[in-house]
Write a protein that holds these residues in place. Sequence first.
Motif, PDB file in Angstrom:
ATOM      1  N   ILE A  50     -65.634  54.911  26.209  1.00 64.26           N
ATOM      2  CA  ILE A  50     -66.168  54.835  27.564  1.00 64.26           C
ATOM      3  C   ILE A  50     -67.626  55.273  27.528  1.00 64.26           C
ATOM      4  CG2 ILE A  50     -65.912  55.615  29.961  1.00 64.26           C
ATOM      5  CD1 ILE A  50     -63.488  54.056  28.909  1.00 64.26           C
ATOM      6  N   HIS A  51     -68.512  54.322  27.773  1.00 68.09           N
ATOM      7  CA  HIS A  51     -69.950  54.599  27.745  1.00 68.09           C
ATOM      8  C   HIS A  51     -70.381  55.215  26.407  1.00 68.09           C
ATOM      9  CE1 HIS A  51     -69.569  55.088  32.421  1.00 68.09           C
ATOM     10  NE2 HIS A  51     -69.345  53.850  32.011  1.00 68.09           N
ATOM     11  N   ASP A 120     -66.372  57.101  37.939  1.00 66.36           N
ATOM     12  CA  ASP A 120     -66.571  55.795  37.295  1.00 66.36           C
ATOM     13  C   ASP A 120     -66.001  55.776  35.884  1.00 66.36           C
ATOM     14  OD1 ASP A 120     -67.782  54.787  39.545  1.00 66.36           O
ATOM     15  OD2 ASP A 120     -69.830  55.101  38.833  1.00 66.36           O
ATOM     16  N   GLU A 121     -66.111  56.891  35.167  1.00 65.44           N
ATOM     17  CA  GLU A 121     -65.523  56.972  33.832  1.00 65.44           C
ATOM     18  C   GLU A 121     -64.014  56.794  33.896  1.00 65.44           C
ATOM     19  OE1 GLU A 121     -68.855  60.029  31.889  1.00 65.44           O
ATOM     20  OE2 GLU A 121     -66.954  60.792  32.684  1.00 65.44           O
ATOM     21  N   GLU A 124     -63.174  53.102  34.636  1.00 68.89           N
ATOM     22  CA  GLU A 124     -63.342  52.264  33.444  1.00 68.89           C
ATOM     23  C   GLU A 124     -62.227  52.533  32.437  1.00 68.89           C
ATOM     24  OE1 GLU A 124     -66.652  51.301  29.945  1.00 68.89           O
ATOM     25  OE2 GLU A 124     -67.296  52.172  31.862  1.00 68.89           O
ATOM     26  N   GLU A 127     -59.109  50.723  33.518  1.00 69.87           N
ATOM     27  CA  GLU A 127     -59.248  49.273  33.316  1.00 69.87           C
ATOM     28  C   GLU A 127     -59.133  48.896  31.850  1.00 69.87           C
ATOM     29  OE1 GLU A 127     -62.897  47.873  35.105  1.00 69.87           O
ATOM     30  OE2 GLU A 127     -61.800  47.134  36.850  1.00 69.87           O
TER      31      GLU A 127
END
Length: 325
Positions: A50-51, A120-121, A124, A127
């Motif tokens: 993630i990111h 948001d993390e 994501e 998802e």
Amino acid sequence: MKKWRRRLFKTFIFGAVAVLLLLVTGLIYQQVSTRQDQKTFIPPGKLYSIHGDNMHLYTGGQGDATVVLASGWGTADPYVDYYPLYEKLAPYTKFAVYDRFGYGYSDMTDKKRDVDTVADELHELLEISGQKPPYVLVGHSLGSLETLRFAQKYPDEVQGIVMLDGGSPEYYANDTDDIASVIGGFMNQFRIKTGLFRLTLQSNAVVEASNANRNGLTFVPDELKKIDTTALLLNYGNANTVDELREMTANAKVVVDNKKPFPFPLTILTADYFGASEPIWDKTQAEFTSWSKQSKQITIKDTEHYIHQYHPDLVANEILELVKK
């Protein structure tokens, strides 16, 4: 007089050398022990990028809805902490326990721990890992803020929210305690880096005392209790968890500024702290119901802050009530 000065000087030098040796020994002890712990600290779930950093997600159960479990601040291993609860949920619904960066089996990150980034993390992560809404969000303690912000940003994916002694945004927005300066301060970080914190946790009495407000982890298997202690040794006082505390008031204000009563149910479960709760906390817990058009607040008797460690059956029943809606 000269002999006295020489003796004093020698004593000073001896003391300084002894302290330096102790510090070096402590630093080496901490580093070697940390590397050994990392080898045995194996993720029970899966890691997802993630990111650019790895986040851990542990899932199970069956059903159409997914219960997403957000841990409170400082809960070193959410996988262990939520064990009594997801064991009750698994036969009836899917569940997902996630580790924020700096917690459990997730990496550390250099990204600021503002509430929008954290929400948001999580989105994501859900998802990418293939989770499907609708979600019933469960937030313990400070995990309430990211839970509410997630619901504000992705309301169409949320079926309901359950708070486990989660603080209201209004409460955190007015909290003046500077815990971040204590946890991230020199003395505490010195204690961690030099192995003193690790030494104290070699005592069973100290470990038991640290678990006192979690009902002594009564409903957690012994092998998971050991994992929990390892997680605490690896994660306590790290930069991400300290930054969460620094951002707490600002994060709460972001959530408050975007307040709009949710159209889905909100259940507030409040600990009674065995009759020793604080009036301000009780007041804000009652007012927390204003965050939803379908809300209720229940005080759970004979509990401390970690309600799910005392009465997992009661908590599971309230969550499943929202799952069925």
